[in-house]
Design an enzyme around this catalytic site. Structure first.
Site, short mmCIF file in Angstrom:
data_model
loop_
_atom_site.label_atom_id
_atom_site.label_comp_id
_atom_site.label_asym_id
_atom_site.label_seq_id
_atom_site.Cartn_x
_atom_site.Cartn_y
_atom_site.Cartn_z
N ASP A 246 0.83 -1.29 -0.13
CA ASP A 246 0.11 -0.11 0.02
C ASP A 246 0.99 1.33 -0.26
O ASP A 246 2.02 1.09 -0.55
CB ASP A 246 -0.91 0.08 1.34
CG ASP A 246 -2.26 0.72 0.95
OD1 ASP A 246 -2.26 2.00 0.41
OD2 ASP A 246 -3.25 0.15 1.01
N HIS A 273 2.50 2.16 -2.89
CA HIS A 273 1.16 3.04 -3.74
C HIS A 273 2.00 4.45 -3.68
O HIS A 273 1.35 5.33 -3.98
CB HIS A 273 -0.07 3.08 -3.04
CG HIS A 273 -0.65 1.78 -3.41
ND1 HIS A 273 -1.94 1.63 -2.58
CD2 HIS A 273 -0.36 0.56 -3.93
CE1 HIS A 273 -2.12 0.35 -3.13
NE2 HIS A 273 -1.45 -0.51 -3.71
#
Length: 428
Positions: A246, A273
Site C-alpha cells: 500500500d 502506492h
C-alpha cells in the site's frame, strides 16, 4: 528484501546525497543520526516458546534512557507495550516475531481475526502510548508474519484482508507498530517485515525520527502501509528503503488534528502506492518537504489524494530531486479521489512545488475540484519521457515552458528528455 534491491537502493541514496546540496528541511528540529543507548538494562534469551511475559517484564523494569537488548535468535511474542524512555534494541541476528494468534491481540470483543463493519478490533504488536523518548534500534528484524496462517484458521492475515475487500467489510488485523500521543520517538536501523496491517502508524506524535529503516512486504499484501503519519508534527523519515502493498509513506490529517513540519529525505521506495498525502486531510497538512526520493515501480509516485468527504487545505509541499521509474501515475494530485464522495469538506491544494522531478512514462494527473478551488502548482525542471501524458483540470500552473516536458496541454514543447537522461544520477 532482495540483495540486488538493497544494493541498488543504497547506491541511489548515496548518489543523491553526494550530488545534491543541502536544503532546509521542514522538520523544525536539527536531526542527526541516532546513537544506541549507552546502557543495556536486560539481555533476554529466547525460550523457544512464547516470550511475551519475559519481554514485557524486561521493558517494564528497564529505567528510562536504557535499552532491552535482544541478541541472536528468534523471540516469539504477543503484544508488547513500550515504556517512556526505553529502547527496544533488536541486535544483528535477532528476530522478534509476532505470533499469529488473534486471541492475543483481541481488544475483548472477539473481533480480531474476523471481518466486521469496523476494523479496529486488534491491539498492535508493539505500542508506544503516551510515552516520551525511547524507540526501536538495531540491525535485527521485526516480523509481523502477515503471510503465515492465523491460528485456528485456514487463511493468513493478508488473505483475510483480501476477503474483507471482496465482501465489503473490514479486516481486523493487528498493526505492527502503533505510536499514539507520543513524543521524541526514535527508530533506527531495524528491518520491519510482513506486517499483518500497517507497519508503523503514528497518531498525534511529536518529534519523531525514522532513520535507516528497511520496511518490506509483498506488493499484493493489502493495507501494509510503510509509515503512516496522522496528526503529527516535526517528523523526519530518512535514509530508508520501503516497499509495501500500500502507501510507502502516507501523511494524514483527519479528525484527530493537522499534520505539519515533516521531512522525507534521502529515501528509496520500491513497489507500493507511493509518497502519499491523504486521503484524510480535513484538519489540514502543511510544511512538508520530500527531497532526494527515488520511486522505482510504485503504482503512484507523488500523490495528494482527497475528496469532498474528507478534504481540507494542503499547502506548502515541496518535492525536489525526485526520480520516478515504472510508475503508472508518477504524479497524481487529485481532489476527486473518490468520485462518488459527498460532503462539504472541500480539498484545496496550494503552494505545491515540483523542482528537479524526472521520470519516464505514465499519467501526470493534476485535478482540482473546480475553478473556485483550483490546484496551485509550480513546476521547475519537471521532465518525463515523450510517452508520458498530462491530465490537467482546474489547475493553475506556474512554469516556464522550456522547463517542462512533455509540454503541458495548450503550451509549446520544451526540450524532451532522452531515455538515458531519466534519473541518470540514481539509476546508472
Amino acid at each position: 528484501m532482495t540483495k540486488r534491491f538493497r544494493n541498488w537502493a543504497i547506491l541511489s541514496i548515496l548518489t543523491s546525497i553526494l550530488v545534491v546540496p543541502a536544503a532546509k528541511a521542514q522538520d523544525r528540529r536539527i536531526v542527526s543520526e541516532p546513537v544506541a543507548p549507552h546502557t543495556v538494562c536486560d539481555r533476554p534469551v529466547p525460550s523457544g516458546k512464547q516470550d511475551t511475559a519475559m519481554l514485557q517484564d524486561a521493558i517494564d523494569q528497564c529505567p528510562s534512557g536504557a535499552a532491552v537488548y535482544l541478541g541472536r535468535g528468534e523471540f516469539r511474542s504477543g503484544p508488547l507495550e513500550m515504556k517512556s524512555g526505553v529502547t527496544l534494541w533488536v541486535g544483528r541476528g535477532a528476530r522478534l516475531i509476532a505470533i499469529p494468534e488473534p486471541a492475543a491481540y483481541d481488544k475483548g470483543l472477539g473481533q480480531c481475526g474476523r471481518i466486521a463493519e469496523k476494523g479496529d478490533g486488534c491491539r498492535p504488536f508493539i505500542s508506544f502510548s503516551k510515552t516520551r523518548g525511547g524507540g526501536i534500534y538495531g540491525e535485527g528484524i521485526i516480523d509481523g508474519q502477515g503471510g503465515t496462517l492465523i491460528a485456528g484458521s485456514a487463511e493468513t492475515w493478508w488473505q483475510l484482508a483480501r476477503r474483507a475487500q471482496a465482501e465489503g467489510g473490514n479486516q481486523n488485523a493487528p498493526r505492527l507498530i502503533q505510536i499514539d500521543h507520543a513524543q521524541d520517538i526514535t527508530f533506527s536501523g531495524v528491518t520491519l517485515r510482513n506486517a499483518p496491517n500497517f507497519h508503523v502508524a503514528m497518531n498525534r506524535g511529536e518529534r519523531a525520527t525514522f532513520w535507516g529503516l528497511t520496511i518490506d512486504a509483498p506488493a499484493d499484501a493489502r493495507n501494509t502501509d510503510g509509515i503512516d503519519l496522522g496528526a503529527s508534527q516535526d517528523v523526519t523519515i530518512t535514509r530508508s528503503l520501503i516497499r509495501t502493498g500500500d502507501d510507502n509513506v502516507a501523511i494524514k490529517a483527519g479528525d484527530n488534528g493537522p499534520s505539519s513540519h515533516i521531512s522525507i529525505i534521502d529515501n528509496v521506495f520500491g513497489w507500493g502506492h507511493g509518497m502519499s498525502i491523504g486521503s484524510e486531510v480535513n484538519s489540514g497538512a502543511k510544511d512538508i518537504l520530500v527531497r532526494n526520493l527515488t520511486l522505482d515501480g510504485t503504482t503512484s509516485g507523488l500523490r495528494i489524494k482527497s475528496d469532498v468527504s474528507r478534504g481540507g487545505l494542503v499547502e506548502g509541499v515541496t518535492y525536489e530531486y525526485v526520480c520516478l521509474r515504472g510508475n503508472r501515475w508518477p504524479v497524481s494530485f487529485d481532489t476527486k479521489y473518490d468520485p462518488r464522495a459527498q460532503g462539504t469538506r472541500i480539498p484545496v491544494y496550494r503552494q505545491i512545488v515540483l523542482r528537479h522531478v524526472h521520470g519516464d512514462t505514465g499519467v501526470l494527473l493534476m485535478r482540482g475540484l473546480d475553478e473556485a478551488h483550483a490546484l496551485d502548482v509550480t513546476l521547475e525542471d519537471v521532465r518525463f519521457a515523450s510517452s508520458a501524458t498530462w491530465q490537467v483540470e482546474h489547475t493553475k500552473v506556474t512554469a516556464n515552458q522550456s522547463d517542462v516536458s512533455p509540454p503541458l496541454p495548450g503550451r509549446a514543447a520544451g526540450p524532451l528528455l532522452r531515455g538515458s537522461e531519466v534519473c541518470s544520477g540514481a539509476f546508472r
